[in-house]
Write a protein that holds these residues in place. Sequence first.
Motif, PDB file in Angstrom:
ATOM      1  N   GLY A  37       1.221  -0.891  -0.248  1.00 59.01           N
ATOM      2  CA  GLY A  37       0.189   0.229  -0.399  1.00 59.01           C
ATOM      3  C   GLY A  37       1.267   1.305  -0.069  1.00 59.01           C
ATOM      4  N   ASP A  38       2.204   0.777  -0.228  1.00 55.14           N
ATOM      5  CA  ASP A  38       2.996   2.407  -0.159  1.00 55.14           C
ATOM      6  C   ASP A  38       3.422   3.389  -1.199  1.00 55.14           C
ATOM      7  OD1 ASP A  38       3.944   1.915   2.487  1.00 55.14           O
ATOM      8  OD2 ASP A  38       5.356   0.329   2.089  1.00 55.14           O
ATOM      9  N   LEU A  39       2.177   2.450  -2.711  1.00 56.46           N
ATOM     10  CA  LEU A  39       2.786   3.123  -3.694  1.00 56.46           C
ATOM     11  C   LEU A  39       1.229   2.741  -4.426  1.00 56.46           C
ATOM     12  CD1 LEU A  39       4.629   4.499  -6.170  1.00 56.46           C
ATOM     13  CD2 LEU A  39       5.170   1.791  -7.024  1.00 56.46           C
ATOM     14  N   PRO A  40       0.808   3.662  -5.050  1.00 59.02           N
ATOM     15  CA  PRO A  40      -0.997   3.072  -5.003  1.00 59.02           C
ATOM     16  C   PRO A  40      -1.181   3.126  -6.326  1.00 59.02           C
ATOM     17  CG  PRO A  40      -0.932   5.388  -3.485  1.00 59.02           C
ATOM     18  CD  PRO A  40       0.607   4.741  -4.364  1.00 59.02           C
ATOM     19  N   TYR A  41      -2.293   2.326  -6.884  1.00 63.94           N
ATOM     20  CA  TYR A  41      -1.957   1.897  -8.241  1.00 63.94           C
ATOM     21  C   TYR A  41      -3.343   2.010  -8.974  1.00 63.94           C
ATOM     22  CZ  TYR A  41      -2.497  -2.667  -6.403  1.00 63.94           C
ATOM     23  OH  TYR A  41      -3.222  -4.036  -5.742  1.00 63.94           O
ATOM     24  N   VAL A  42      -3.761   1.902  -9.965  1.00 63.58           N
ATOM     25  CA  VAL A  42      -5.526   1.573 -10.274  1.00 63.58           C
ATOM     26  C   VAL A  42      -5.157   0.303 -11.032  1.00 63.58           C
ATOM     27  CG1 VAL A  42      -5.847   4.125 -10.308  1.00 63.58           C
ATOM     28  CG2 VAL A  42      -4.901   2.904 -12.861  1.00 63.58           C
ATOM     29  N   LYS A  43      -6.288  -0.945 -11.408  1.00 61.33           N
ATOM     30  CA  LYS A  43      -6.241  -1.357 -12.612  1.00 61.33           C
ATOM     31  C   LYS A  43      -7.047  -0.954 -13.255  1.00 61.33           C
ATOM     32  CE  LYS A  43      -6.981  -5.882 -10.936  1.00 61.33           C
ATOM     33  NZ  LYS A  43      -6.614  -6.914 -11.212  1.00 61.33           N
ATOM     34  N   VAL A  44      -6.380  -1.578 -14.574  1.00 65.91           N
ATOM     35  CA  VAL A  44      -6.807  -1.969 -15.570  1.00 65.91           C
ATOM     36  C   VAL A  44      -6.842  -2.867 -16.514  1.00 65.91           C
ATOM     37  CG1 VAL A  44      -6.671  -0.582 -18.306  1.00 65.91           C
ATOM     38  CG2 VAL A  44      -5.690   0.673 -15.801  1.00 65.91           C
ATOM     39  N   GLY A  45      -8.364  -3.664 -16.602  1.00 62.23           N
ATOM     40  CA  GLY A  45      -8.937  -4.498 -17.155  1.00 62.23           C
ATOM     41  C   GLY A  45      -7.488  -5.726 -15.794  1.00 62.23           C
ATOM     42  N   ARG A  46      -7.224  -6.551 -16.723  1.00 62.25           N
ATOM     43  CA  ARG A  46      -6.216  -7.696 -15.316  1.00 62.25           C
ATOM     44  C   ARG A  46      -4.683  -6.808 -15.142  1.00 62.25           C
ATOM     45  NH1 ARG A  46      -6.233 -13.248 -18.056  1.00 62.25           N
ATOM     46  NH2 ARG A  46      -4.589 -13.207 -16.825  1.00 62.25           N
ATOM     47  N   SER A  47      -4.267  -5.730 -15.614  1.00 61.32           N
ATOM     48  CA  SER A  47      -2.805  -4.790 -15.495  1.00 61.32           C
ATOM     49  C   SER A  47      -3.455  -4.223 -14.053  1.00 61.32           C
ATOM     50  CB  SER A  47      -2.410  -4.857 -16.073  1.00 61.32           C
ATOM     51  OG  SER A  47      -3.582  -4.368 -17.382  1.00 61.32           O
ATOM     52  N   ARG A  48      -1.897  -3.412 -13.854  1.00 58.52           N
ATOM     53  CA  ARG A  48      -2.101  -2.628 -12.724  1.00 58.52           C
ATOM     54  C   ARG A  48      -1.423  -1.584 -13.402  1.00 58.52           C
ATOM     55  NH1 ARG A  48       0.160  -6.015  -7.550  1.00 58.52           N
ATOM     56  NH2 ARG A  48       0.624  -7.425  -9.416  1.00 58.52           N
ATOM     57  N   ARG A  49      -1.626  -0.508 -13.005  1.00 66.23           N
ATOM     58  CA  ARG A  49      -0.646   0.627 -13.221  1.00 66.23           C
ATOM     59  C   ARG A  49      -0.638   1.671 -11.834  1.00 66.23           C
ATOM     60  NH1 ARG A  49      -0.057  -2.244 -17.316  1.00 66.23           N
ATOM     61  NH2 ARG A  49      -0.763  -1.826 -19.356  1.00 66.23           N
ATOM     62  N   ILE A  50       0.548   2.389 -12.210  1.00 63.89           N
ATOM     63  CA  ILE A  50       0.627   3.634 -11.537  1.00 63.89           C
ATOM     64  C   ILE A  50       0.666   4.875 -11.955  1.00 63.89           C
ATOM     65  CG2 ILE A  50       2.607   3.693  -9.873  1.00 63.89           C
ATOM     66  CD1 ILE A  50       3.951   1.081 -10.044  1.00 63.89           C
ATOM     67  N   ARG A  51       0.023   5.831 -11.343  1.00 68.36           N
ATOM     68  CA  ARG A  51      -0.121   7.462 -12.465  1.00 68.36           C
ATOM     69  C   ARG A  51       1.439   8.288 -11.892  1.00 68.36           C
ATOM     70  NH1 ARG A  51      -5.264   7.486  -9.191  1.00 68.36           N
ATOM     71  NH2 ARG A  51      -6.850   7.201 -10.934  1.00 68.36           N
ATOM     72  N   LEU A  52       2.229   8.679 -12.453  1.00 65.60           N
ATOM     73  CA  LEU A  52       2.705   9.659 -12.573  1.00 65.60           C
ATOM     74  C   LEU A  52       2.788  10.357 -11.134  1.00 65.60           C
ATOM     75  CD1 LEU A  52       6.147   9.804 -13.564  1.00 65.60           C
ATOM     76  CD2 LEU A  52       4.479  12.206 -14.655  1.00 65.60           C
ATOM     77  N   THR A  53       2.352  10.447 -11.108  1.00 69.63           N
ATOM     78  CA  THR A  53       2.273  11.782  -9.824  1.00 69.63           C
ATOM     79  C   THR A  53       1.617  11.163  -8.535  1.00 69.63           C
ATOM     80  OG1 THR A  53      -0.353  11.207  -9.877  1.00 69.63           O
ATOM     81  CG2 THR A  53       0.067  13.507 -10.562  1.00 69.63           C
ATOM     82  N   GLU A  54       1.248   9.372  -8.464  1.00 68.73           N
ATOM     83  CA  GLU A  54       1.984   8.733  -7.094  1.00 68.73           C
ATOM     84  C   GLU A  54       3.506   8.097  -7.645  1.00 68.73           C
ATOM     85  OE1 GLU A  54       0.087   8.574  -5.063  1.00 68.73           O
ATOM     86  OE2 GLU A  54      -2.246   8.403  -6.099  1.00 68.73           O
ATOM     87  N   LEU A  55       3.829   7.911  -8.433  1.00 70.60           N
ATOM     88  CA  LEU A  55       5.669   7.881  -8.451  1.00 70.60           C
ATOM     89  C   LEU A  55       6.387   9.168  -7.816  1.00 70.60           C
ATOM     90  CD1 LEU A  55       6.251   6.186 -11.623  1.00 70.60           C
ATOM     91  CD2 LEU A  55       5.793   4.997  -9.771  1.00 70.60           C
ATOM     92  N   ASP A  56       5.742  10.307  -8.024  1.00 63.50           N
ATOM     93  CA  ASP A  56       6.740  11.298  -7.653  1.00 63.50           C
ATOM     94  C   ASP A  56       6.400  11.467  -6.807  1.00 63.50           C
ATOM     95  OD1 ASP A  56       7.818  12.303 -10.222  1.00 63.50           O
ATOM     96  OD2 ASP A  56       6.059  13.404 -11.059  1.00 63.50           O
ATOM     97  N   ALA A  57       4.945  11.260  -6.514  1.00 61.14           N
ATOM     98  CA  ALA A  57       4.439  12.279  -4.680  1.00 61.14           C
ATOM     99  C   ALA A  57       5.441  10.872  -4.151  1.00 61.14           C
ATOM    100  CB  ALA A  57       3.029  11.554  -4.305  1.00 61.14           C
TER     101      ALA A  57
END
Length: 67
Positions: A37-57
Amino acid sequence: MTTAMQPTVNRAMFTAEDAAAYLSLGRSTVYELMAAGDLPYVKVGRSRRIRLTELDAFVAQLKPHAN
């Protein structure tokens, strides 16, 4: 003397592999951060994607190591 250059990013979301490269971490470490839970992500279909804003945060909240 050379200076570090900020990578140019032209996208809003990253795969775990791309996020690992962006953060200079291993792919397994990125998956562990997502699972914890330290790096939030979103599910797109069966894959996970991480927003650029989350990486920078994530990088911004890291504390420097003091000796």
